[in-house]
Design a protein around this motif. Structure first.
Motif, PDB file in Angstrom:
ATOM      1  N   VAL A 439      19.163 -31.353  12.605  1.00 36.82           N
ATOM      2  CA  VAL A 439      18.757 -31.573  13.847  1.00 36.82           C
ATOM      3  C   VAL A 439      19.300 -32.773  14.636  1.00 36.82           C
ATOM      4  CG1 VAL A 439      17.046 -31.832  15.585  1.00 36.82           C
ATOM      5  CG2 VAL A 439      16.667 -30.081  13.779  1.00 36.82           C
ATOM      6  N   LYS A 440      20.212 -32.416  15.504  1.00 39.16           N
ATOM      7  CA  LYS A 440      20.766 -33.815  16.056  1.00 39.16           C
ATOM      8  C   LYS A 440      19.954 -34.472  17.138  1.00 39.16           C
ATOM      9  CE  LYS A 440      25.045 -34.738  15.666  1.00 39.16           C
ATOM     10  NZ  LYS A 440      26.573 -35.021  15.615  1.00 39.16           N
ATOM     11  N   THR A 441      19.205 -33.047  17.909  1.00 39.73           N
ATOM     12  CA  THR A 441      18.483 -33.725  19.086  1.00 39.73           C
ATOM     13  C   THR A 441      17.229 -33.427  18.981  1.00 39.73           C
ATOM     14  OG1 THR A 441      20.585 -33.245  20.339  1.00 39.73           O
ATOM     15  CG2 THR A 441      18.600 -33.833  21.761  1.00 39.73           C
ATOM     16  N   VAL A 442      16.205 -34.193  19.301  1.00 36.61           N
ATOM     17  CA  VAL A 442      14.923 -33.865  19.226  1.00 36.61           C
ATOM     18  C   VAL A 442      14.023 -33.809  20.585  1.00 36.61           C
ATOM     19  CG1 VAL A 442      14.727 -34.630  16.719  1.00 36.61           C
ATOM     20  CG2 VAL A 442      14.007 -36.428  18.495  1.00 36.61           C
ATOM     21  N   ASN A 443      12.792 -33.242  20.678  1.00 35.68           N
ATOM     22  CA  ASN A 443      11.969 -33.318  21.676  1.00 35.68           C
ATOM     23  C   ASN A 443      11.425 -34.701  21.923  1.00 35.68           C
ATOM     24  OD1 ASN A 443       9.670 -32.796  23.322  1.00 35.68           O
ATOM     25  ND2 ASN A 443       9.027 -31.004  22.412  1.00 35.68           N
ATOM     26  N   SER A 444      11.665 -34.867  23.367  1.00 42.37           N
ATOM     27  CA  SER A 444      11.428 -36.242  23.646  1.00 42.37           C
ATOM     28  C   SER A 444       9.871 -36.669  23.509  1.00 42.37           C
ATOM     29  CB  SER A 444      12.060 -36.667  25.160  1.00 42.37           C
ATOM     30  OG  SER A 444      11.531 -35.504  25.893  1.00 42.37           O
ATOM     31  N   TYR A 445       9.108 -35.516  23.472  1.00 42.90           N
ATOM     32  CA  TYR A 445       7.650 -35.865  23.376  1.00 42.90           C
ATOM     33  C   TYR A 445       7.156 -35.862  22.178  1.00 42.90           C
ATOM     34  CZ  TYR A 445       8.233 -34.624  28.666  1.00 42.90           C
ATOM     35  OH  TYR A 445       8.822 -34.534  29.732  1.00 42.90           O
ATOM     36  N   VAL A 446       7.981 -35.925  21.111  1.00 45.29           N
ATOM     37  CA  VAL A 446       7.472 -36.081  19.790  1.00 45.29           C
ATOM     38  C   VAL A 446       7.983 -37.249  18.896  1.00 45.29           C
ATOM     39  CG1 VAL A 446       6.901 -33.311  19.618  1.00 45.29           C
ATOM     40  CG2 VAL A 446       8.938 -34.318  18.897  1.00 45.29           C
ATOM     41  N   ASN A 447       7.507 -37.712  18.026  1.00 44.88           N
ATOM     42  CA  ASN A 447       8.150 -38.584  16.939  1.00 44.88           C
ATOM     43  C   ASN A 447       8.195 -38.240  15.759  1.00 44.88           C
ATOM     44  OD1 ASN A 447       8.600 -40.746  15.287  1.00 44.88           O
ATOM     45  ND2 ASN A 447       7.912 -42.043  16.910  1.00 44.88           N
ATOM     46  N   VAL A 448       9.269 -37.621  15.113  1.00 46.32           N
ATOM     47  CA  VAL A 448       9.462 -36.936  13.942  1.00 46.32           C
ATOM     48  C   VAL A 448       9.346 -37.991  12.784  1.00 46.32           C
ATOM     49  CG1 VAL A 448      10.863 -35.339  14.957  1.00 46.32           C
ATOM     50  CG2 VAL A 448      12.054 -37.237  13.875  1.00 46.32           C
ATOM     51  N   VAL A 449       9.637 -39.343  12.910  1.00 48.20           N
ATOM     52  CA  VAL A 449       9.434 -40.264  11.772  1.00 48.20           C
ATOM     53  C   VAL A 449       8.059 -40.425  11.695  1.00 48.20           C
ATOM     54  CG1 VAL A 449       9.937 -42.424  10.883  1.00 48.20           C
ATOM     55  CG2 VAL A 449      11.835 -41.130  11.944  1.00 48.20           C
ATOM     56  N   ASP A 450       7.086 -40.662  12.522  1.00 45.52           N
ATOM     57  CA  ASP A 450       5.802 -40.804  12.432  1.00 45.52           C
ATOM     58  C   ASP A 450       5.169 -39.641  12.132  1.00 45.52           C
ATOM     59  OD1 ASP A 450       6.272 -43.575  13.694  1.00 45.52           O
ATOM     60  OD2 ASP A 450       5.307 -42.886  15.481  1.00 45.52           O
ATOM     61  N   PHE A 451       5.326 -38.532  12.368  1.00 46.53           N
ATOM     62  CA  PHE A 451       4.820 -37.282  12.068  1.00 46.53           C
ATOM     63  C   PHE A 451       4.850 -37.208  10.521  1.00 46.53           C
ATOM     64  CE2 PHE A 451       4.156 -32.790  11.384  1.00 46.53           C
ATOM     65  CZ  PHE A 451       3.074 -32.580  11.946  1.00 46.53           C
ATOM     66  N   PHE A 452       6.254 -37.291   9.933  1.00 45.36           N
ATOM     67  CA  PHE A 452       6.534 -37.398   8.704  1.00 45.36           C
ATOM     68  C   PHE A 452       5.472 -38.466   7.640  1.00 45.36           C
ATOM     69  CE2 PHE A 452       8.791 -38.761   4.906  1.00 45.36           C
ATOM     70  CZ  PHE A 452       8.875 -37.733   4.060  1.00 45.36           C
ATOM     71  N   ALA A 453       5.499 -39.808   8.341  1.00 39.14           N
ATOM     72  CA  ALA A 453       4.689 -40.729   7.454  1.00 39.14           C
ATOM     73  C   ALA A 453       3.491 -40.327   7.628  1.00 39.14           C
ATOM     74  CB  ALA A 453       4.860 -42.184   8.406  1.00 39.14           C
ATOM     75  N   GLU A 454       2.700 -39.913   8.608  1.00 41.92           N
ATOM     76  CA  GLU A 454       1.268 -39.447   8.734  1.00 41.92           C
ATOM     77  C   GLU A 454       0.729 -38.289   7.965  1.00 41.92           C
ATOM     78  OE1 GLU A 454      -0.302 -39.382  12.763  1.00 41.92           O
ATOM     79  OE2 GLU A 454       1.211 -41.140  13.203  1.00 41.92           O
ATOM     80  N   HIS A 455       1.806 -37.190   7.953  1.00 38.67           N
ATOM     81  CA  HIS A 455       1.287 -35.859   7.602  1.00 38.67           C
ATOM     82  C   HIS A 455       1.713 -35.304   6.470  1.00 38.67           C
ATOM     83  CE1 HIS A 455      -1.179 -35.794  11.111  1.00 38.67           C
ATOM     84  NE2 HIS A 455      -0.228 -36.031  11.774  1.00 38.67           N
ATOM     85  N   ILE A 456       3.218 -35.842   6.144  1.00 41.37           N
ATOM     86  CA  ILE A 456       3.875 -35.039   5.070  1.00 41.37           C
ATOM     87  C   ILE A 456       4.457 -35.880   4.055  1.00 41.37           C
ATOM     88  CG2 ILE A 456       6.315 -33.891   5.134  1.00 41.37           C
ATOM     89  CD1 ILE A 456       5.717 -32.904   7.990  1.00 41.37           C
ATOM     90  N   ALA A 457       4.832 -37.336   3.999  1.00 39.58           N
ATOM     91  CA  ALA A 457       5.306 -38.033   2.975  1.00 39.58           C
ATOM     92  C   ALA A 457       4.371 -37.898   1.922  1.00 39.58           C
ATOM     93  CB  ALA A 457       5.269 -39.669   3.594  1.00 39.58           C
ATOM     94  N   SER A 458       3.117 -37.915   1.993  1.00 39.43           N
ATOM     95  CA  SER A 458       2.413 -37.808   0.774  1.00 39.43           C
ATOM     96  C   SER A 458       2.471 -36.444   0.007  1.00 39.43           C
ATOM     97  CB  SER A 458       0.585 -37.836   1.274  1.00 39.43           C
ATOM     98  OG  SER A 458       0.574 -36.574   2.174  1.00 39.43           O
ATOM     99  N   ASP A 459       2.874 -35.358   0.577  1.00 34.74           N
ATOM    100  CA  ASP A 459       3.193 -34.398  -0.145  1.00 34.74           C
ATOM    101  C   ASP A 459       4.546 -34.388  -0.990  1.00 34.74           C
ATOM    102  OD1 ASP A 459       0.836 -33.110   0.735  1.00 34.74           O
ATOM    103  OD2 ASP A 459       1.728 -32.121   2.113  1.00 34.74           O
ATOM    104  N   LEU A 460       5.520 -35.223  -0.285  1.00 30.65           N
ATOM    105  CA  LEU A 460       6.737 -35.365  -0.982  1.00 30.65           C
ATOM    106  C   LEU A 460       6.531 -36.372  -2.348  1.00 30.65           C
ATOM    107  CD1 LEU A 460       9.902 -34.835  -0.638  1.00 30.65           C
ATOM    108  CD2 LEU A 460       9.943 -37.371   0.306  1.00 30.65           C
ATOM    109  N   ASP A 461       5.468 -37.232  -2.263  1.00 35.44           N
ATOM    110  CA  ASP A 461       5.608 -37.959  -3.138  1.00 35.44           C
ATOM    111  C   ASP A 461       4.637 -37.637  -4.425  1.00 35.44           C
ATOM    112  OD1 ASP A 461       7.193 -40.160  -2.473  1.00 35.44           O
ATOM    113  OD2 ASP A 461       5.598 -41.026  -1.007  1.00 35.44           O
ATOM    114  N   ALA A 462       3.581 -37.079  -3.943  1.00 38.68           N
ATOM    115  CA  ALA A 462       2.439 -36.604  -4.869  1.00 38.68           C
ATOM    116  C   ALA A 462       3.087 -35.931  -6.189  1.00 38.68           C
ATOM    117  CB  ALA A 462       1.565 -35.606  -4.382  1.00 38.68           C
ATOM    118  N   ASP A 463       2.475 -36.274  -7.437  1.00 43.00           N
ATOM    119  CA  ASP A 463       2.778 -35.545  -8.615  1.00 43.00           C
ATOM    120  C   ASP A 463       2.043 -34.509  -8.989  1.00 43.00           C
ATOM    121  OD1 ASP A 463       4.592 -37.635  -9.573  1.00 43.00           O
ATOM    122  OD2 ASP A 463       3.132 -39.162 -10.243  1.00 43.00           O
TER     123      ASP A 463
END
Length: 960
Positions: A439-463
């Motif tokens: 994705v090169k252009t994102v919706n100006s009303y969302v923040n993809v990096v914050d959403f990742f940090a808050e809701h998704i990163a833990s699933d990537l790291d968890a063993d």
């Protein structure tokens, strides 16, 4: 013919046997050279006594034979006229009477024939089809309609042209009335057979085929017969969108003819909504309601998947038309759409989870490659994104209510979280998701990096304790928004991503490989890789060993090459670390690649896998072949020579590209002994008969010639080489390859060797120019001339040699050839290497040609003007192969199969026949001064006599 039939049927049977198929296929190639081979295949197809698998194999062989042997490049028949006539007489009837699997193959064969013959050379076909339609027998009628559709469907992707319009007009004139009448007949028969399941299925299929043909006939323009009958046609579309029948209630998995018909109707409605709003616009609101009701009534069963997808695609088309899209722009309606249409179609179903567990590779391909274009999830996402385009803020607000709701549920329910993440992905991405950057252009009303940090990163790291699908969602999130992360963020994310390659779950480790590969491919706005060789080299050895272990986990040929994504990641790591492979365990890496080659050569079955596989070998050859510690040829010789000897057709083009690269990179002036064994093989006609072999064989031969000049002369091999040149020169698609070989010849042999053959070469070149005067051909002819001209000196070639040979073929031909081909073509050369060759050639013409000195005095002035034009921007040629490989084009759109697939890692740089001349403008000055001295000041004298004062002033510094 009976003996032939029995023998060919045996061979067809043997092609179905994994152990013997290669030998049987080669025997069939020999049979295909015999007269009436195509008719024998049709006889086998039509013989009920033959086993179904052999009849199907014969139909497939017939289709492939027709594809390669029906007409030549110019559309002329390659088969005898009586054979062509018989094929046309028999084929339609045979297809109509055949089982459906055979019908598909014969339908494709008819479509191939139609490409060259329909309609003017087969103008009886449409009438023949109309005459065969039956108002009482759906099987016969459906066979006829299948043939018609297989021909008409070719129009859909074409650009409008007068020829195409004439063809469609011919069809509408002969087929249109019958089409309208048959719609009424099918409608009546469906009504009459409501309780007769067999007949009802047949007539529903008839209606389906008629709707597809309705689409075909309308795909370019609205035919008058359809415009006249549009009201009654739309009434039938409306009727069958709403039609139900209890006979079909029990089916769970497979779409019934009723769902297929409704899907085809939605397809046609989508075309009309997009293309014919003036004529169809009045019906759109009504159809929007009907399609909405269809969507609301279908269950989650797989049988409805394509219907739900097509219905959503129609709604997307409606939302694309400004005057209709307004009906969706309302908070309450949007809430209903999300709840009733989007959510049911994006939520994970049991069938998705089953596919994830039981058919993981299929799950991945559907999800990532767009092969799920008919999936509910993809269609619902496209609809939501279209609504988002129309009203970004409102749609984001409405959807976020549901995202937050499902995130709350997701704390204890991973399926709910999956829905939340999917919805976020759907609304966050704007525009198309590119293969290179995500994705090169994102919706100006969302923040993809914050959403990742808050809701998704833990699933990537968890063993542990994380559902595999949640892991996949986390990886896919990074994959999708990879362009939105900066270098520092990627430095933090790459290790957790690589760690997921260690997962025991097939889908998780494959997604991890996909994401790692795409990140390594990712570049910033300046074209620099986000993760460089230095970033990845510390992990490279372990990463590669782990990837190879995953690939080689199951060593059966089919399973080993199943997962192309792992091999693609291997390829990308090797391309990024370049020479770093020498310190990352090259012997082990090469051992794995050779082992994989030895397994998959037994039965190549996944073109993407083996394409990436040979790219990986190409990367090692490109970056490591000049290392004194690695003898790549001796290690690759055994598996590669087997591929050539056994004619493993799929791999031969790759092998010769890699062999050519090895030769081109070798500093030795001699040809390796093992390659001498290949010369006889490539000089025989057989390898050149496969079209995909021609470019790599021509390149390999071009690399062999300069290093094997003594062997070629001593063993009289120049005649067969020139025979290959002549053969390739005759074909439009192979003439460029012919000139590669010709340039290698004139660049390698002196006039004393070329004398007996040069007049015939010139004759062929002039004849081709007269017959086919294209810019690409003129460019190659100009290069050929300049190469001969620039080889003035010890070789005995040069401009005067060319003139003498040309005038011997045709008196006074040189002046018009030079004025109309050489001078204007050279002026338009774009590549630095061609412009450099032109500069060297022109300089030697001015300094060394006796003919230009005395006979072509005006030509001397023209040549000087053209030389000075080229020197306004002196061409600079990059040395060697360059670094372009790092940024090679993406391969997702490569057409695999019968054609030639080039390996990016084996790309040849432009041929520079004078690599020692680096600064060509300085060389011109030195050469001219020396020549002027050598000829007692003649060059300066010619300049004063033959050039305008202004031109003399420009040339002056080169002479003084």
């Amino acid at each position: 013919m009976a003996t032939d039939m029995a023998h060919i049927a045996q061979l067809l049977d043997a092609t179905l046997d994994a152990q013997h198929h290669r030998k049987a296929e080669n025997s069939l190639k020999e049979e295909a050279k015999k007269p009436k081979y195509s008719l024998v295949l049709l006889s086998i197809v039509s013989t009920d006594a033959q086993p179904a698998k052999i009849r199907l194999a014969a139909a497939l062989a017939f289709k492939n034979f027709i594809r390669h042997n029906y007409v030549d490049e110019d559309g002329n028949y390659k088969l005898p006229p009586d054979e062509v006539q018989t094929i046309k007489q028999e084929l339609v009837g045979l297809m109509i009477s055949s089982p459906s699997t055979i019908q598909t193959q014969l339908g494709e064969a008819i479509s191939i024939i139609a490409d060259s013959d329909f309609w003017e050379r087969w103008d009886t076909l449409t009438k023949d089809l109309v005459s065969r339609l039956s108002p009482t027998d759906p099987k016969v009628t459906n066979g006829v309609l299948e043939v018609a559709h297989s021909i008409f469907v070719r129009w859909r992707p074409l650009f409008q042209s007068n020829e195409l319009n004439r063809e469609i007009l011919h069809v509408v004139d002969t087929f249109g009335d019958a089409f309208v009448q048959l719609l009424a007949v099918a409608d009546q028969q469906i009504e009459a057979n409501q309780a007769n399941e067999t007949a009802l299925k047949g007539w529903l299929e008839t209606m389906s085929l008629l709707i597809r043909i309705f689409y075909d006939l309308s795909c370019q323009d609205l035919p008058p017969i359809i415009e006249t009958n549009l009201k009654q046609i739309t009434a039938r579309l409306h009727k069958y969108l709403s039609y139900t029948n209890p006979l079909f209630n029990d089916e769970e998995d497979e779409a019934t003819p009723l769902e297929t018909l409704k899907s085809d109707i939605c397809d046609a409605l989508q075309l009309y909504a997009n293309k014919y709003d003036d004529d169809f616009g009045e019906f759109v609101p009504e159809f929007t309601n009907v399609v909405w009701n269809v969507l609301s009534s279908v269950g989650p069963q797989k049988r409805y998947d394509i219907l739900a997808s097509k219905a959503l695609q129609f709604l997307t088309a409606v939302a694309s038309v400004p005057r209709h899209s307004e009906i969706f722009n309302n908070e309450q309606i949007l809430g209903t759409i999300v709840e009733k249409v989007i959510l049911p179609n994006v939520a994970l179903r049991e069938s998705d989870i089953e596919m994830f567990e039981d058919e993981p590779i299929e799950f991945i391909r559907r999800d990532l490659e767009g092969s799920d274009s008919d999936s509910r999830r993809r269609a619902a996402t496209d609809f939501l994104r279209k609504l988002l385009e129309n009203s970004e803020m409102l749609v984001t607000q409405v959807v976020f209510k549901y995202i937050n709701h499902y995130l709350t549920l997701g704390k204890t329910d991973w399926k709910a979280k999956d829905t939340a993440v999917y919805l976020f992905l759907a609304i966050a991405a704007k525009g198309s998701i590119t293969a290179a950057h995500g994705v090169k252009t994102v919706n100006s009303y969302v923040n993809v990096v914050d959403f990742f940090a808050e809701h998704i990163a833990s699933d990537l790291d968890a063993d542990a304790a994380v559902e595999p699908i949640s892991k996949v969602d986390a990886i896919k999130y990074l994959y999708t928004f990879r362009s939105q992360l900066n270098k520092a963020q990627w430095d933090n994310a790459i290790q957790p991503l690589i760690k997921n390659l260690g997962s025991s779950n097939y889908v998780v480790y494959t997604y991890a490989a996909i994401a790692v590969e795409r990140v390594l491919f990712l570049t910033d706005d300046q074209g620099q890789h986000i993760l460089s060789r230095a970033d990845i080299e510390p992990y490279a050895q372990n990463l590669l060993e782990h990837l190879f272990a995953l690939v080689e986990k199951d060593t059966s040929p089919a399973k080993l090459q199943e997962n192309e994504f792992l091999m693609r990641c291997i390829m990308r790591v090797l391309i990024v670390i370049r020479e770093g492979v020498l310190t990352s365990g090259i012997e082990s890496i090469l051992g794995h690649l050779i082992n994989i080659t030895n397994v998959i050569k037994q039965n190549p079955s996944n073109p993407r896998f083996y394409y990436y596989h040979f790219e990986a070998i190409g990367a090692i050859v490109r970056f490591c072949s000049t290392s004194p510690n690695v003898d790549l040829l001796s290690q690759l010789w055994a598996p590669f020579s087997y591929i050539i000897i056994e004619d493993v057709t799929e791999f031969v083009p790759f092998v010769f590209q890699i062999f050519a690269l090895l030769l081109e990179l070798s500093p030795s002036k001699q040809i390796p002994a093992s390659f001498k064994l290949l010369i006889d093989h490539i000089l025989s006609p057989t390898p050149w008969e496969t079209r995909g072999n021609v470019p790599p064989l021509a390149r390999f031969l071009s690399a062999v010639i300069p290093k094997a000049t003594q062997e070629i002369v001593a063993e009289n091999k120049l005649v067969p080489i020139l025979g290959i040149f002549q053969r390739l020169h005759e074909g439009k698609k192979t003439e460029q390859n012919a000139y590669d070989i010709l340039e290698a010849i004139v660049g390698s042999f002196p006039a004393s060797v070329l004398d007996p053959y040069f007049p015939e070469i010139i004759r062929l070149v002039f004849a081709k120019l007269n017959a086919n005067n294209t810019d690409s051909l003129k460019a190659r002819v100009a290069r050929f001339f300049h190469l001969v001209s620039a080889r003035e000196g010890d070789s005995g070639l040069g401009t005067d040699y060319f003139i003498k040979q040309a005038e011997a073929v045709q008196e006074k031909v040189f002046v018009p050839f030079y004025l109309t081909v050489i001078l204007p073509t050279t002026s338009s050369f774009a590549r630095p290497v061609d412009r450099k060759l032109g500069v060297i050639s022109y300089t030697k013409i001015l300094c060394d040609s006796q003919q230009f000195a005395h006979r072509y005095q005006k030509g001397w002035g023209f040549t000087c003007n053209n030389l000075l034009d080229l020197l306004k921007n002196p061409p600079r040629v990059a040395a060697g192969f360059g670094d372009e490989i790092v940024n090679e084009a993406d391969v997702d759109d490569i057409g695999f199969g019968i054609g030639f697939t080039p390996l990016n890692t084996c790309k040849r740089g432009s041929r520079d026949d004078f690599p020692d001349i680096l600064e060509v403008d300085k060389w011109v000055g030195l050469y001219m001064k020396a020549a002027n001295q050598r000829h007692g000041g003649a060059i300066g004298k010619f300049a004063n006599e033959r050039l305008e004062p202004g031109v003399q002033a420009v040339l002056g510094p080169y002479l003084s």
